[in-house]
Design an enzyme around this catalytic site. Sequence first.
Site, PDB file in Angstrom:
ATOM      1  N   LYS A 197       0.819  -1.222   0.000  1.00  0.00           N
ATOM      2  CA  LYS A 197       0.000   0.000   0.000  1.00  0.00           C
ATOM      3  C   LYS A 197       0.857   1.279   0.000  1.00  0.00           C
ATOM      4  O   LYS A 197       2.073   1.226   0.251  1.00  0.00           O
ATOM      5  CB  LYS A 197      -0.929  -0.034   1.212  1.00  0.00           C
ATOM      6  CG  LYS A 197      -1.963  -1.168   1.148  1.00  0.00           C
ATOM      7  CD  LYS A 197      -2.970  -1.051   2.290  1.00  0.00           C
ATOM      8  CE  LYS A 197      -3.996  -2.178   2.213  1.00  0.00           C
ATOM      9  NZ  LYS A 197      -5.056  -2.006   3.249  1.00  0.00           N
ATOM     10  N   TYR A 231     -12.575  -2.117  -3.801  1.00  0.00           N
ATOM     11  CA  TYR A 231     -13.094  -2.189  -2.429  1.00  0.00           C
ATOM     12  C   TYR A 231     -14.625  -2.079  -2.381  1.00  0.00           C
ATOM     13  O   TYR A 231     -15.183  -1.733  -1.324  1.00  0.00           O
ATOM     14  CB  TYR A 231     -12.453  -1.096  -1.576  1.00  0.00           C
ATOM     15  CG  TYR A 231     -11.055  -1.440  -1.085  1.00  0.00           C
ATOM     16  CD1 TYR A 231     -10.838  -2.556  -0.271  1.00  0.00           C
ATOM     17  CD2 TYR A 231      -9.961  -0.647  -1.408  1.00  0.00           C
ATOM     18  CE1 TYR A 231      -9.570  -2.876   0.188  1.00  0.00           C
ATOM     19  CE2 TYR A 231      -8.682  -0.956  -0.947  1.00  0.00           C
ATOM     20  CZ  TYR A 231      -8.509  -2.070  -0.147  1.00  0.00           C
ATOM     21  OH  TYR A 231      -7.257  -2.390   0.326  1.00  0.00           O
ATOM     22  N   PHE A 288     -15.666   3.897   6.702  1.00  0.00           N
ATOM     23  CA  PHE A 288     -14.297   4.271   6.325  1.00  0.00           C
ATOM     24  C   PHE A 288     -14.046   4.193   4.820  1.00  0.00           C
ATOM     25  O   PHE A 288     -12.924   4.422   4.366  1.00  0.00           O
ATOM     26  CB  PHE A 288     -13.285   3.404   7.080  1.00  0.00           C
ATOM     27  CG  PHE A 288     -13.456   1.902   6.873  1.00  0.00           C
ATOM     28  CD1 PHE A 288     -12.960   1.273   5.745  1.00  0.00           C
ATOM     29  CD2 PHE A 288     -14.117   1.136   7.822  1.00  0.00           C
ATOM     30  CE1 PHE A 288     -13.112  -0.095   5.564  1.00  0.00           C
ATOM     31  CE2 PHE A 288     -14.279  -0.233   7.654  1.00  0.00           C
ATOM     32  CZ  PHE A 288     -13.769  -0.853   6.506  1.00  0.00           C
ATOM     33  N   ARG A 346      -1.917 -14.387   4.721  1.00  0.00           N
ATOM     34  CA  ARG A 346      -2.618 -13.732   5.832  1.00  0.00           C
ATOM     35  C   ARG A 346      -1.849 -13.905   7.140  1.00  0.00           C
ATOM     36  O   ARG A 346      -1.813 -13.004   7.977  1.00  0.00           O
ATOM     37  CB  ARG A 346      -4.054 -14.253   5.942  1.00  0.00           C
ATOM     38  CG  ARG A 346      -4.877 -13.808   4.747  1.00  0.00           C
ATOM     39  CD  ARG A 346      -6.306 -14.268   4.810  1.00  0.00           C
ATOM     40  NE  ARG A 346      -7.082 -13.536   5.797  1.00  0.00           N
ATOM     41  CZ  ARG A 346      -7.566 -12.309   5.615  1.00  0.00           C
ATOM     42  NH1 ARG A 346      -7.321 -11.655   4.492  1.00  0.00           N
ATOM     43  NH2 ARG A 346      -8.282 -11.740   6.546  1.00  0.00           N
ATOM     44  N   THR A 401      -5.519  -7.015  10.687  1.00  0.00           N
ATOM     45  CA  THR A 401      -5.790  -5.755   9.968  1.00  0.00           C
ATOM     46  C   THR A 401      -5.294  -4.554  10.762  1.00  0.00           C
ATOM     47  O   THR A 401      -4.668  -3.646  10.210  1.00  0.00           O
ATOM     48  CB  THR A 401      -7.313  -5.621   9.723  1.00  0.00           C
ATOM     49  OG1 THR A 401      -7.764  -6.771   9.006  1.00  0.00           O
ATOM     50  CG2 THR A 401      -7.630  -4.361   8.926  1.00  0.00           C
ATOM     51  N   ARG A 415       2.443  -6.354   9.284  1.00  0.00           N
ATOM     52  CA  ARG A 415       1.731  -5.193   9.834  1.00  0.00           C
ATOM     53  C   ARG A 415       2.280  -4.784  11.194  1.00  0.00           C
ATOM     54  O   ARG A 415       2.369  -3.589  11.496  1.00  0.00           O
ATOM     55  CB  ARG A 415       0.237  -5.492   9.882  1.00  0.00           C
ATOM     56  CG  ARG A 415      -0.385  -5.412   8.471  1.00  0.00           C
ATOM     57  CD  ARG A 415      -1.748  -5.999   8.449  1.00  0.00           C
ATOM     58  NE  ARG A 415      -2.472  -5.714   7.208  1.00  0.00           N
ATOM     59  CZ  ARG A 415      -3.535  -6.415   6.812  1.00  0.00           C
ATOM     60  NH1 ARG A 415      -3.981  -7.420   7.557  1.00  0.00           N
ATOM     61  NH2 ARG A 415      -4.152  -6.110   5.687  1.00  0.00           N
ATOM     62  N   ASN A 448      -2.100   0.272   6.625  1.00  0.00           N
ATOM     63  CA  ASN A 448      -1.615  -0.979   7.213  1.00  0.00           C
ATOM     64  C   ASN A 448      -0.712  -1.781   6.269  1.00  0.00           C
ATOM     65  O   ASN A 448      -0.606  -2.997   6.373  1.00  0.00           O
ATOM     66  CB  ASN A 448      -2.782  -1.806   7.768  1.00  0.00           C
ATOM     67  CG  ASN A 448      -3.740  -2.282   6.696  1.00  0.00           C
ATOM     68  OD1 ASN A 448      -3.609  -1.921   5.532  1.00  0.00           O
ATOM     69  ND2 ASN A 448      -4.694  -3.106   7.078  1.00  0.00           N
ATOM     70  N   HIS A 501      -2.339  -5.432   1.640  1.00  0.00           N
ATOM     71  CA  HIS A 501      -3.638  -6.101   1.505  1.00  0.00           C
ATOM     72  C   HIS A 501      -3.378  -7.527   1.040  1.00  0.00           C
ATOM     73  O   HIS A 501      -2.449  -7.762   0.268  1.00  0.00           O
ATOM     74  CB  HIS A 501      -4.512  -5.388   0.462  1.00  0.00           C
ATOM     75  CG  HIS A 501      -5.677  -6.225   0.021  1.00  0.00           C
ATOM     76  ND1 HIS A 501      -6.859  -6.292   0.726  1.00  0.00           N
ATOM     77  CD2 HIS A 501      -5.824  -7.082  -1.028  1.00  0.00           C
ATOM     78  CE1 HIS A 501      -7.676  -7.140   0.134  1.00  0.00           C
ATOM     79  NE2 HIS A 501      -7.075  -7.640  -0.939  1.00  0.00           N
ATOM     80  N   GLU A 509      -9.642 -10.925  -7.472  1.00  0.00           N
ATOM     81  CA  GLU A 509      -8.717  -9.793  -7.301  1.00  0.00           C
ATOM     82  C   GLU A 509      -7.546  -9.877  -8.282  1.00  0.00           C
ATOM     83  O   GLU A 509      -7.108  -8.850  -8.822  1.00  0.00           O
ATOM     84  CB  GLU A 509      -8.237  -9.748  -5.848  1.00  0.00           C
ATOM     85  CG  GLU A 509      -9.369  -9.391  -4.887  1.00  0.00           C
ATOM     86  CD  GLU A 509      -8.986  -9.402  -3.414  1.00  0.00           C
ATOM     87  OE1 GLU A 509      -9.865  -9.066  -2.596  1.00  0.00           O
ATOM     88  OE2 GLU A 509      -7.835  -9.726  -3.078  1.00  0.00           O
TER      89      GLU A 509
HETATM   90  P1  CMP Z   1      -7.582  -4.425   3.633  1.00  0.00           P
HETATM   91  O1  CMP Z   1      -7.150  -5.804   3.941  1.00  0.00           O
HETATM   92  O2  CMP Z   1      -6.978  -3.788   2.438  1.00  0.00           O
HETATM   93  O3  CMP Z   1      -9.189  -4.398   3.460  1.00  0.00           O
HETATM   94  C1  CMP Z   1      -9.970  -3.253   3.736  1.00  0.00           C
HETATM   95  C2  CMP Z   1      -9.190  -2.150   4.344  1.00  0.00           C
HETATM   96  O4  CMP Z   1      -9.930  -1.129   4.965  1.00  0.00           O
HETATM   97  C3  CMP Z   1      -8.326  -2.705   5.446  1.00  0.00           C
HETATM   98  O5  CMP Z   1      -7.296  -3.493   4.904  1.00  0.00           O
HETATM   99  C4  CMP Z   1      -7.890  -1.416   6.145  1.00  0.00           C
HETATM  100  O6  CMP Z   1      -6.729  -0.861   5.565  1.00  0.00           O
HETATM  101  C5  CMP Z   1      -9.031  -0.451   5.849  1.00  0.00           C
HETATM  102  N1  CMP Z   1      -9.716   0.005   7.042  1.00  0.00           N
HETATM  103  C6  CMP Z   1      -9.754   1.283   7.459  1.00  0.00           C
HETATM  104  N2  CMP Z   1     -10.477   1.396   8.584  1.00  0.00           N
HETATM  105  C7  CMP Z   1     -10.901   0.157   8.905  1.00  0.00           C
HETATM  106  C8  CMP Z   1     -11.687  -0.373   9.971  1.00  0.00           C
HETATM  107  N3  CMP Z   1     -12.187   0.389  10.945  1.00  0.00           N
HETATM  108  N4  CMP Z   1     -11.917  -1.708   9.977  1.00  0.00           N
HETATM  109  C9  CMP Z   1     -11.408  -2.504   8.988  1.00  0.00           C
HETATM  110  N5  CMP Z   1     -10.671  -2.039   7.951  1.00  0.00           N
HETATM  111  C10 CMP Z   1     -10.408  -0.727   7.916  1.00  0.00           C
END
Ligand code: CMP
Length: 140
Positions: free
Chosen positions: A11, A51, A59, A87, A93, A104, A114, A117, A128
Amino acid sequence: MAVTRTFSIIKPDATRRNLTGAVTKMLEEAGLRVVASKRIQMTKDQAEGFYAVHKERPFFGELVDFMISGPVVVQVLEGEDAVKRNRDVMGATNPADADEGTIRKTYAESIEANSVHGSDSDENAKIEIDYFFDENEIVG
Ligand code: CMP
């Protein structure tokens, strides 16, 4: 255990800090092989489409803005049980909840920034991968 594929994004918070190699090294050390990789600037439409599953979440707007705030590196990773393997090395996350030694925990700045992905299932991995790559760009 079958060799499968998963999809990964390094990212903007990680590319901005010049961590593409450091993150990729952790993926490789976890037993994943990069079989496709490209550095791109996502468009807003691309990020919103990618997304879309989160579009009702509070968010969503900030997530899209963050994902287009700089270049990302999209990758196809191959390995035994690739989705789970990826993962596991990514960690939770929210970096505050991530285990020591995960990407992470090591690099992420926040739940939004973070660093990586990764697909959450084999089915979503295929969707994807197809979203960003033609089959002829993937060389195992
Ligand atoms: P990712 O695995 O890319 O999938 C969705 C993304 O939303 C997640 O990682 C985070 O970077 C982002 N995100 C931002 N805020 C939140 C939240 N409150 N809960 C979960 N994902 C979030």
